[in-house]
Write an enzyme that holds these catalytic residues in place. Structure first.
Site, PDB file in Angstrom:
ATOM      1  N   HIS A  90       5.639  80.186 -43.963  1.00  0.00           N
ATOM      2  CA  HIS A  90       5.145  80.442 -42.607  1.00  0.00           C
ATOM      3  C   HIS A  90       4.838  81.931 -42.487  1.00  0.00           C
ATOM      4  CE1 HIS A  90       5.534  79.382 -38.069  1.00  0.00           C
ATOM      5  NE2 HIS A  90       4.759  80.439 -38.224  1.00  0.00           N
ATOM      6  N   GLU A 123       2.456  76.938 -42.705  1.00  0.00           N
ATOM      7  CA  GLU A 123       2.615  76.844 -41.258  1.00  0.00           C
ATOM      8  C   GLU A 123       2.131  78.134 -40.602  1.00  0.00           C
ATOM      9  OE1 GLU A 123       6.743  74.219 -41.171  1.00  0.00           O
ATOM     10  OE2 GLU A 123       6.780  76.345 -40.606  1.00  0.00           O
ATOM     11  N   HIS A 136      13.048  72.333 -37.904  1.00  0.00           N
ATOM     12  CA  HIS A 136      13.655  73.397 -37.119  1.00  0.00           C
ATOM     13  C   HIS A 136      15.127  73.092 -36.861  1.00  0.00           C
ATOM     14  CE1 HIS A 136      12.687  77.243 -35.153  1.00  0.00           C
ATOM     15  NE2 HIS A 136      13.808  77.017 -34.506  1.00  0.00           N
TER      16      HIS A 136
END
Length: 237
Positions: A43, A70, A190
């Site tokens: 990410h 991401e 998450h």
């Protein structure tokens, strides 16, 4: 079986804290796959405080499982995606200064923008996933914009489950059932951890993939990276 994609941002954070190339991000990515993980997630953020844009380019030569990038679909990020052509791009509405992702997309309010981005990804042959809260209207919106998958934002589940509230899974179950009906693949991520992953997996139908980074790396400090990767894989079967 649900696939495990290991987010290696924290490895990059550790490397960057001292400069140089220790730990070696590419070696860790190769080792994680060798240990059994079915994907690598990164990410990158605009300030490159952990994953650098060059890391994404370099990882193309190392990742032979699924490569998931991401990020917020700003121009610089999308240029990187089109250049590296990962297996999957996960679109996340994080602010430039966000410490970590903290909300899913409003797929209705941002419909025109997301639809355009996803259409281009499809032309490039890149699978698309959109980061969403377990809100039914947002799941419906994900189908309207042409996404291939959703990634359920699981922070609230993880928090409540840690407090002993197993009913916190219910909105995620409902969201997953709707996604399945709409023909959307289901990912999640998450704050998933060894503590909660087996329960989450057991409740969510057709969970294709989880992306786990912070908890997995933290757990590996005590238990070892190879051991932890295989502990997750066993819980995801």
């Amino acid at each position: 079986m649900t696939k495990l994609s290991v987010n290696i941002n924290k490895i990059a954070t550790l490397r960057n804290s001292r400069g140089g190339n220790v730990p070696d991000l590419l070696k860790v990515a190769a080792d994680v796959q060798r240990f059994g993980a079915q994907g690598i997630t990164i990410h990158p953020r605009p300030d490159e405080r952990h994953i650098k844009y060059q890391d994404a380019r370099d990882l193309v030569t190392v990742v032979y499982t699924e490569f998931n990038i991401e990020g917020n679909p700003m121009d610089q990020f999308m240029d990187l995606v089109y250049e590296t052509k990962p297996t999957q791009v996960t679109l996340v509405p994080d602010a430039v200064d966000a410490l970590t992702s903290n909300a899913g997309w409003d797929t209705i309010k941002n419909q025109a923008f997301l639809k355009e981005v996803i259409a281009e990804c499809k032309l490039q042959g890149i699978r698309t996933s959109v980061f969403v809260d377990p809100v039914l209207k947002m799941i419906e919106g994900a189908r309207e914009i042409g996404a291939d998958r959703i990634e359920l934002y699981t922070e609230e589940f993880a928090l409540q489950y840690g407090l002993g509230n197993e009913k916190a899974i219910l909105p995620y179950v409902e969201a997953a059932h709707l996604a399945q009906e709409l023909g959307l693949g289901i990912n999640a991520g998450h704050d998933l951890s060894l503590e909660n992953i087996a329960f989450f997996k057991s409740q969510i139908p057709n969970l294709l993939e989880v992306s786990i980074g912070h908890a997995l790396i933290a757990e590996s400090l005590y238990l070892g990276l190879e051991n932890v990767v295989n502990m997750y894989i066993n819980k995801l079967q």
